[in-house]
Motif scaffolding. Structure first.
Motif, PDB file in Angstrom:
ATOM      1  N   LEU A  36      -5.782  15.074  -2.756  1.00 43.03           N
ATOM      2  CA  LEU A  36      -4.604  14.598  -3.474  1.00 43.03           C
ATOM      3  C   LEU A  36      -3.738  15.782  -3.890  1.00 43.03           C
ATOM      4  O   LEU A  36      -2.505  15.750  -3.760  1.00 43.03           O
ATOM      5  CB  LEU A  36      -5.042  13.795  -4.697  1.00 43.03           C
ATOM      6  CG  LEU A  36      -3.951  13.314  -5.668  1.00 43.03           C
ATOM      7  CD1 LEU A  36      -2.880  12.512  -4.942  1.00 43.03           C
ATOM      8  CD2 LEU A  36      -4.581  12.491  -6.788  1.00 43.03           C
ATOM      9  N   ARG A  41       0.817  -1.213   0.000  1.00 44.49           N
ATOM     10  CA  ARG A  41       0.000   0.000   0.000  1.00 44.49           C
ATOM     11  C   ARG A  41       0.855   1.271   0.000  1.00 44.49           C
ATOM     12  O   ARG A  41       0.577   2.213  -0.743  1.00 44.49           O
ATOM     13  CB  ARG A  41      -0.930  -0.009   1.219  1.00 44.49           C
ATOM     14  CG  ARG A  41      -1.846   1.218   1.287  1.00 44.49           C
ATOM     15  CD  ARG A  41      -2.823   1.132   2.451  1.00 44.49           C
ATOM     16  NE  ARG A  41      -3.643   2.325   2.526  1.00 44.49           N
ATOM     17  CZ  ARG A  41      -4.736   2.534   1.808  1.00 44.49           C
ATOM     18  NH1 ARG A  41      -5.150   1.602   0.958  1.00 44.49           N
ATOM     19  NH2 ARG A  41      -5.423   3.656   1.936  1.00 44.49           N
ATOM     20  N   HIS A  90      -6.892   5.488  -1.685  1.00 41.74           N
ATOM     21  CA  HIS A  90      -5.738   6.176  -1.102  1.00 41.74           C
ATOM     22  C   HIS A  90      -6.016   7.655  -0.838  1.00 41.74           C
ATOM     23  O   HIS A  90      -5.421   8.237   0.075  1.00 41.74           O
ATOM     24  CB  HIS A  90      -4.532   6.051  -2.030  1.00 41.74           C
ATOM     25  CG  HIS A  90      -4.043   4.651  -2.195  1.00 41.74           C
ATOM     26  ND1 HIS A  90      -3.074   4.099  -1.376  1.00 41.74           N
ATOM     27  CD2 HIS A  90      -4.385   3.680  -3.086  1.00 41.74           C
ATOM     28  CE1 HIS A  90      -2.850   2.852  -1.751  1.00 41.74           C
ATOM     29  NE2 HIS A  90      -3.623   2.573  -2.788  1.00 41.74           N
ATOM     30  N   PHE A  91      -6.893   8.265  -1.629  1.00 34.30           N
ATOM     31  CA  PHE A  91      -7.166   9.697  -1.495  1.00 34.30           C
ATOM     32  C   PHE A  91      -8.670   9.943  -1.568  1.00 34.30           C
ATOM     33  O   PHE A  91      -9.335   9.458  -2.480  1.00 34.30           O
ATOM     34  CB  PHE A  91      -6.447  10.481  -2.597  1.00 34.30           C
ATOM     35  CG  PHE A  91      -4.969  10.180  -2.665  1.00 34.30           C
ATOM     36  CD1 PHE A  91      -4.076  10.784  -1.790  1.00 34.30           C
ATOM     37  CD2 PHE A  91      -4.481   9.273  -3.605  1.00 34.30           C
ATOM     38  CE1 PHE A  91      -2.722  10.491  -1.850  1.00 34.30           C
ATOM     39  CE2 PHE A  91      -3.124   8.981  -3.670  1.00 34.30           C
ATOM     40  CZ  PHE A  91      -2.247   9.589  -2.776  1.00 34.30           C
ATOM     41  N   ARG A 126       2.360   1.786  -3.403  1.00 39.68           N
ATOM     42  CA  ARG A 126       1.353   2.222  -4.369  1.00 39.68           C
ATOM     43  C   ARG A 126       1.008   3.694  -4.150  1.00 39.68           C
ATOM     44  O   ARG A 126       0.898   4.472  -5.100  1.00 39.68           O
ATOM     45  CB  ARG A 126       0.086   1.369  -4.227  1.00 39.68           C
ATOM     46  CG  ARG A 126      -1.093   1.851  -5.081  1.00 39.68           C
ATOM     47  CD  ARG A 126      -0.822   1.679  -6.560  1.00 39.68           C
ATOM     48  NE  ARG A 126      -0.960   0.287  -6.958  1.00 39.68           N
ATOM     49  CZ  ARG A 126      -0.594  -0.177  -8.144  1.00 39.68           C
ATOM     50  NH1 ARG A 126      -0.037   0.633  -9.027  1.00 39.68           N
ATOM     51  NH2 ARG A 126      -0.747  -1.449  -8.441  1.00 39.68           N
ATOM     52  N   ARG A 127       0.862   4.083  -2.889  1.00 42.47           N
ATOM     53  CA  ARG A 127       0.511   5.473  -2.580  1.00 42.47           C
ATOM     54  C   ARG A 127       1.599   6.429  -3.051  1.00 42.47           C
ATOM     55  O   ARG A 127       1.317   7.497  -3.606  1.00 42.47           O
ATOM     56  CB  ARG A 127       0.298   5.627  -1.063  1.00 42.47           C
ATOM     57  CG  ARG A 127      -0.417   6.901  -0.661  1.00 42.47           C
ATOM     58  CD  ARG A 127      -0.740   6.863   0.826  1.00 42.47           C
ATOM     59  NE  ARG A 127      -1.710   7.874   1.159  1.00 42.47           N
ATOM     60  CZ  ARG A 127      -1.419   9.161   1.323  1.00 42.47           C
ATOM     61  NH1 ARG A 127      -0.169   9.558   1.190  1.00 42.47           N
ATOM     62  NH2 ARG A 127      -2.363  10.036   1.624  1.00 42.47           N
ATOM     63  N   SER A 128       2.837   6.045  -2.846  1.00 40.39           N
ATOM     64  CA  SER A 128       3.958   6.864  -3.292  1.00 40.39           C
ATOM     65  C   SER A 128       3.964   7.003  -4.808  1.00 40.39           C
ATOM     66  O   SER A 128       4.210   8.089  -5.351  1.00 40.39           O
ATOM     67  CB  SER A 128       5.274   6.237  -2.808  1.00 40.39           C
ATOM     68  OG  SER A 128       6.381   6.974  -3.266  1.00 40.39           O
TER      69      SER A 128
END
Length: 220
Positions: free
Chosen positions: A60, A11, A53-54, A14-16
């Motif tokens: 974002l 996770r 994630h956002f 992926r977020r990065s």
């Protein structure tokens, strides 16, 4: 072997990745023209994955601003380690900021040409405050300036730096960019005394002469 965009990944990783790609999309298109579909497509994921994630495009975008802010803070702190006189330090700072936000096409994100929301404006203002405080730390290292004075100067210099970046970004050629950089460097480093006084000024007041060590004109 590289991981494909659609492959499952931790996770945090992926977020990065999503933040990196969102930064690219926002800088290329601006906030209004960019969509969550664009960002999801760039990452090779579905929009529901992006929303995991956002919460929103605005949230974002705010995180993207924070990432750019950290890069700018690093540039400001680096000025404290620059070896050279005040004029050289100012010129270097203006050039580095321009390369950071203009050549990387991030100028529109930082200068706030797009009216987005109060939350975004508050974050931009907070970023400017952080930059001013960091710049204040550099100023108080080299000059006898109070903390309050240095903070005021810091905000003023940040505004000058933004304007300089905009002018450099719209310049037609290197010669015009050099003139802009020379003029703004002289003004910041020396004030109006950095420019030669008129022999016969139209006012009756005393006109201070140019600093002896002012930066030479590019045409000199």
């Amino acid at each position: 072997m590289s991981t494909s965009p659609t492959a499952r990944m931790p996770r945090a990783q992926r977020r990065s990745q999503l933040l990196e790609l969102a930064t690219r999309v926002f800088t290329e298109k601006g906030y209004q023209a960019a969509s969550m579909d664009d960002i999801a497509a760039a990452a090779g994921v579905t929009k529901p994955v992006l929303y995991q994630h956002f919460d929103s495009k605005e949230s974002l975008y705010i995180e993207v601003l924070d990432i750019i802010a950290e890069s700018m803070l690093e540039e400001v702190r680096a000025l404290g380690e620059f070896e050279g006189d005040t004029t050289a330090r100012v010129r270097s700072g203006l050039q580095r900021f321009y390369r950071l936000v203009a050549l990387n096409n991030a100028l529109r994100l930082f200068t706030g040409h797009e009216v987005i929301s109060e939350a975004v404006q508050e974050r931009v203002s907070a970023v400017l405050d952080r930059l001013a405080i960091a710049l204040a730390g550099v100023l108080t290292t080299f000059r006898q300036v109070s903390v309050e004075e240095s903070r005021i100067l810091g905000r003023g210099l940040i505004a000058v730096t933004q304007t300089t970046a905009q002018l450099l970004h719209s310049a037609e050629d290197d010669a015009e960019r050099e003139t802009i950089l020379h003029t703004m460097t002289t003004t910041v480093a020396h004030g109006l005394t950095g420019f030669a006084a008129l022999e016969n000024p139209r006012t009756g007041e005393v006109v201070l002469g140019a600093d002896k060590d002012r930066v030479p004109s590019p045409d000199a």
